[in-house]
Structure formats: structure tokens, C-alpha cells
Write a protein that holds these residues in place. Sequence first.
Motif, PDB file in Angstrom:
ATOM      1  N   CYS A  83       0.841  -1.201   0.000  1.00  0.00           N
ATOM      2  CA  CYS A  83       0.000   0.000   0.000  1.00  0.00           C
ATOM      3  C   CYS A  83       0.877   1.252   0.000  1.00  0.00           C
ATOM      4  O   CYS A  83       0.542   2.243  -0.659  1.00  0.00           O
ATOM      5  CB  CYS A  83      -0.939   0.002   1.212  1.00  0.00           C
ATOM      6  SG  CYS A  83      -2.287  -1.186   1.117  1.00  0.00           S
ATOM      7  N   ARG A  84       1.968   1.196   0.729  1.00  0.00           N
ATOM      8  CA  ARG A  84       2.911   2.327   0.740  1.00  0.00           C
ATOM      9  C   ARG A  84       3.458   2.575  -0.663  1.00  0.00           C
ATOM     10  O   ARG A  84       3.546   3.718  -1.120  1.00  0.00           O
ATOM     11  CB  ARG A  84       4.042   2.019   1.730  1.00  0.00           C
ATOM     12  CG  ARG A  84       5.234   2.971   1.652  1.00  0.00           C
ATOM     13  CD  ARG A  84       4.890   4.379   2.092  1.00  0.00           C
ATOM     14  NE  ARG A  84       6.035   5.260   1.870  1.00  0.00           N
ATOM     15  CZ  ARG A  84       6.010   6.352   1.137  1.00  0.00           C
ATOM     16  NH1 ARG A  84       4.904   6.719   0.526  1.00  0.00           N
ATOM     17  NH2 ARG A  84       7.083   7.114   1.007  1.00  0.00           N
ATOM     18  N   GLN A  85       3.829   1.500  -1.367  1.00  0.00           N
ATOM     19  CA  GLN A  85       4.342   1.631  -2.716  1.00  0.00           C
ATOM     20  C   GLN A  85       3.308   2.256  -3.651  1.00  0.00           C
ATOM     21  O   GLN A  85       3.664   2.942  -4.610  1.00  0.00           O
ATOM     22  CB  GLN A  85       4.751   0.267  -3.265  1.00  0.00           C
ATOM     23  CG  GLN A  85       6.112  -0.227  -2.775  1.00  0.00           C
ATOM     24  CD  GLN A  85       6.501  -1.506  -3.464  1.00  0.00           C
ATOM     25  OE1 GLN A  85       6.336  -2.572  -2.904  1.00  0.00           O
ATOM     26  NE2 GLN A  85       7.016  -1.418  -4.658  1.00  0.00           N
ATOM     27  N   LYS A  86       2.028   2.003  -3.370  1.00  0.00           N
ATOM     28  CA  LYS A  86       0.974   2.474  -4.270  1.00  0.00           C
ATOM     29  C   LYS A  86       0.351   3.786  -3.805  1.00  0.00           C
ATOM     30  O   LYS A  86      -0.736   4.143  -4.254  1.00  0.00           O
ATOM     31  CB  LYS A  86      -0.088   1.396  -4.446  1.00  0.00           C
ATOM     32  CG  LYS A  86       0.459   0.172  -5.170  1.00  0.00           C
ATOM     33  CD  LYS A  86      -0.633  -0.761  -5.626  1.00  0.00           C
ATOM     34  CE  LYS A  86      -0.049  -1.912  -6.417  1.00  0.00           C
ATOM     35  NZ  LYS A  86      -1.105  -2.807  -6.936  1.00  0.00           N
ATOM     36  N   GLY A  87       1.037   4.492  -2.904  1.00  0.00           N
ATOM     37  CA  GLY A  87       0.629   5.857  -2.625  1.00  0.00           C
ATOM     38  C   GLY A  87       0.142   6.180  -1.238  1.00  0.00           C
ATOM     39  O   GLY A  87      -0.073   7.343  -0.915  1.00  0.00           O
ATOM     40  N   MET A  88      -0.060   5.173  -0.383  1.00  0.00           N
ATOM     41  CA  MET A  88      -0.498   5.482   0.978  1.00  0.00           C
ATOM     42  C   MET A  88       0.608   6.237   1.704  1.00  0.00           C
ATOM     43  O   MET A  88       1.785   5.901   1.581  1.00  0.00           O
ATOM     44  CB  MET A  88      -0.870   4.210   1.744  1.00  0.00           C
ATOM     45  CG  MET A  88      -1.347   4.477   3.165  1.00  0.00           C
ATOM     46  SD  MET A  88      -1.918   2.986   4.055  1.00  0.00           S
ATOM     47  CE  MET A  88      -3.553   2.786   3.356  1.00  0.00           C
ATOM     48  N   GLU A  89       0.234   7.254   2.453  1.00  0.00           N
ATOM     49  CA  GLU A  89       1.201   8.070   3.166  1.00  0.00           C
ATOM     50  C   GLU A  89       1.969   7.200   4.164  1.00  0.00           C
ATOM     51  O   GLU A  89       1.405   6.354   4.842  1.00  0.00           O
ATOM     52  CB  GLU A  89       0.457   9.203   3.892  1.00  0.00           C
ATOM     53  CG  GLU A  89       1.344  10.343   4.338  1.00  0.00           C
ATOM     54  CD  GLU A  89       1.952  10.094   5.709  1.00  0.00           C
ATOM     55  OE1 GLU A  89       1.310   9.407   6.521  1.00  0.00           O
ATOM     56  OE2 GLU A  89       3.074  10.577   5.953  1.00  0.00           O
ATOM     57  N   LEU A  90       3.275   7.400   4.217  1.00  0.00           N
ATOM     58  CA  LEU A  90       4.163   6.535   5.002  1.00  0.00           C
ATOM     59  C   LEU A  90       3.730   6.399   6.448  1.00  0.00           C
ATOM     60  O   LEU A  90       3.590   5.305   6.976  1.00  0.00           O
ATOM     61  CB  LEU A  90       5.594   7.087   4.939  1.00  0.00           C
ATOM     62  CG  LEU A  90       6.641   6.345   5.774  1.00  0.00           C
ATOM     63  CD1 LEU A  90       6.869   4.952   5.223  1.00  0.00           C
ATOM     64  CD2 LEU A  90       7.956   7.130   5.813  1.00  0.00           C
ATOM     65  N   GLU A  91       3.496   7.529   7.098  1.00  0.00           N
ATOM     66  CA  GLU A  91       3.158   7.503   8.520  1.00  0.00           C
ATOM     67  C   GLU A  91       1.831   6.787   8.754  1.00  0.00           C
ATOM     68  O   GLU A  91       1.691   5.993   9.700  1.00  0.00           O
ATOM     69  CB  GLU A  91       3.088   8.930   9.067  1.00  0.00           C
ATOM     70  CG  GLU A  91       2.947   9.011  10.588  1.00  0.00           C
ATOM     71  CD  GLU A  91       4.158   8.482  11.337  1.00  0.00           C
ATOM     72  OE1 GLU A  91       4.011   8.131  12.522  1.00  0.00           O
ATOM     73  OE2 GLU A  91       5.247   8.396  10.732  1.00  0.00           O
ATOM     74  N   GLN A  92       0.854   7.038   7.900  1.00  0.00           N
ATOM     75  CA  GLN A  92      -0.438   6.369   8.042  1.00  0.00           C
ATOM     76  C   GLN A  92      -0.297   4.859   7.876  1.00  0.00           C
ATOM     77  O   GLN A  92      -0.852   4.078   8.663  1.00  0.00           O
ATOM     78  CB  GLN A  92      -1.436   6.891   7.008  1.00  0.00           C
ATOM     79  CG  GLN A  92      -2.810   6.225   7.125  1.00  0.00           C
ATOM     80  CD  GLN A  92      -3.751   6.611   6.002  1.00  0.00           C
ATOM     81  OE1 GLN A  92      -3.339   6.783   4.863  1.00  0.00           O
ATOM     82  NE2 GLN A  92      -5.022   6.765   6.325  1.00  0.00           N
ATOM     83  N   ALA A  93       0.459   4.425   6.870  1.00  0.00           N
ATOM     84  CA  ALA A  93       0.618   3.002   6.593  1.00  0.00           C
ATOM     85  C   ALA A  93       1.216   2.269   7.785  1.00  0.00           C
ATOM     86  O   ALA A  93       0.710   1.212   8.207  1.00  0.00           O
ATOM     87  CB  ALA A  93       1.504   2.811   5.355  1.00  0.00           C
ATOM     88  N   PHE A  94       2.272   2.820   8.374  1.00  0.00           N
ATOM     89  CA  PHE A  94       2.939   2.117   9.455  1.00  0.00           C
ATOM     90  C   PHE A  94       2.234   2.299  10.801  1.00  0.00           C
ATOM     91  O   PHE A  94       2.322   1.426  11.666  1.00  0.00           O
ATOM     92  CB  PHE A  94       4.409   2.528   9.520  1.00  0.00           C
ATOM     93  CG  PHE A  94       5.217   1.900   8.421  1.00  0.00           C
ATOM     94  CD1 PHE A  94       5.598   0.580   8.496  1.00  0.00           C
ATOM     95  CD2 PHE A  94       5.563   2.626   7.294  1.00  0.00           C
ATOM     96  CE1 PHE A  94       6.326  -0.018   7.482  1.00  0.00           C
ATOM     97  CE2 PHE A  94       6.286   2.040   6.271  1.00  0.00           C
ATOM     98  CZ  PHE A  94       6.669   0.720   6.364  1.00  0.00           C
ATOM     99  N   ARG A  95       1.521   3.391  10.983  1.00  0.00           N
ATOM    100  CA  ARG A  95       0.713   3.530  12.202  1.00  0.00           C
ATOM    101  C   ARG A  95      -0.411   2.499  12.218  1.00  0.00           C
ATOM    102  O   ARG A  95      -0.720   1.911  13.260  1.00  0.00           O
ATOM    103  CB  ARG A  95       0.135   4.944  12.299  1.00  0.00           C
ATOM    104  CG  ARG A  95       1.126   5.972  12.827  1.00  0.00           C
ATOM    105  CD  ARG A  95       0.440   7.300  13.099  1.00  0.00           C
ATOM    106  NE  ARG A  95       1.368   8.272  13.651  1.00  0.00           N
ATOM    107  CZ  ARG A  95       1.027   9.509  14.002  1.00  0.00           C
ATOM    108  NH1 ARG A  95      -0.221   9.930  13.838  1.00  0.00           N
ATOM    109  NH2 ARG A  95       1.914  10.339  14.511  1.00  0.00           N
TER     110      ARG A  95
END
Length: 254
Positions: A83-95
Motif C-alpha cells: 500500500c505504501r508503494q501504491k501511494g499510501m502516506e508513510l506515517e499512516q501506513a505504518f501507524r
Amino acid sequence: MGYQDEWLLLEAEDDVDEIEHRQPTEEFLFYQEVSNGNIKAVQENCRQERFLDSEGVGILSRNAVTNLKYHFVITTAMITRLCRQKGMELEQAFRMSDFYIQKLDDIHTVWGVRDLHDEMVLDYTEKMRKLRRSDTNSKHINACKEYIYSHIKERITIEDLSDELGVSASYLSRLFKKETGDSVSAYIRIQKIEKAKNLLRYSDYSIIDIANRLSFSSQSHFIQQFRESTGVTPKKYRDNNYMAQWEIETEENP
């Protein structure tokens, strides 16, 4: 005895060879559906309880709940990074990843882990669905893209889209070109080729099966369209990319 010695002894036992791991085809395609925001496909996967199907997925713990928790963490990590690779914001993805993995501490049943898994994958899917559609296009063009996305396996015409939206085909054609830079037919072809790439990488479907699943008029037409779009034939693309390792983006320190 060290862990390495213990593993060598285990590997030498005859019954190890009897444990077969299924090909990761289904898992890869499922992760793709999540990161593509395909709610219907993910809901169907959850409905079928595929997460609980232990056949061929490997035993990571002799305790059933712990084993499922380990698989939950693996699934969450893979989905997060894709999801991170496809545009999800980094902080949101890992939170989100941290939140759901930490929730495992309070769960002590197989069904509890399953419920958390379904909630997690649907949460990521819904956020990716919104992300993929949060652009500056007009209401008609967003609805048009939504229809194409939901019917990508079908043969779609400008008339189908105009009927669905209740506007003329000529108006929709002009508007789509103006807002996206692509004709409707070109955009549909691009989306079908992207779907074909995933199937070539992560499934065992034959080339003719993929052509049929995506409603190309023939196998030769599919090969021609694919080569024009990617520069290689579907066979060559599969040879180079089949079950390729994840290309995980890394954040470089400034």
C-alpha cells in the motif's frame, strides 16, 4: 545444540519433505486486491475465511492461535509495504500496521484473530479505494473510472459508460479526454494491461486464459496490445517477473 544444528537435523528427517507449501499465488493476488482498493474481492476472500485455511501455508507455531498470529503479522507487513508503494502516506501506513499488530496482544482465540484480520484488510482496502479516487476529476469522470474498475473483466464500451452515467457518449468522450488526457478506450486498455501484469506475475493462468478473463477479442489481440503497452510479449513479461520478489521502497536518509 545450537539452532543451526537443530535445523540441520530437522531438515534431514524424512517427514520434512512431506510438508508441501502451496504456491504464494493466491496470497500475492489477495495483497494486490487490497492495495488496489478492490472491496468486493477482499470481502469475498473474508467471507470464504481463506485466512483460516492452513493447508500449505506452513506451520510457524504448534499453538494454533500463535501460529495464526504469526501469519497475521506477515500479512499485515506485506500489505503495509505494498500500500505504501501504491501511494499510501508513510506515517499512516505504518501507524495502521502498529495498531493492528498491537491489538493481537488482547486476542486469545482463532476466531478473534480472524475477525481482526478481516477488519485490518478491509480497513486498508477502503483507504486505498478512496486514495485511488481522490483526484481532481469531475463527478462524471470519477464515476466512469469506478465503473471501469468494477467491470474490468468485461468488454466495456463508451455506450455502456454513457448509459450508466445518463449522459451522451460524445459528451463523455470529450470530457474524459479533457480531464485525463486519454481516450476512454485507451484508459480501459491501460487498466486491462495492468490487471494482466498482475495475473502474469502472481497466477498460473495461461496467456489465453488471461486474455479470456479480461475479455480481449482473441489471444493474438491480447498479445499485440500487451506488447504495444509494455514493449514485451506476455510470455516474456512472465519469464522476467513471475513471482518476483517484492520491490520494497526504502526511505533514504537525507
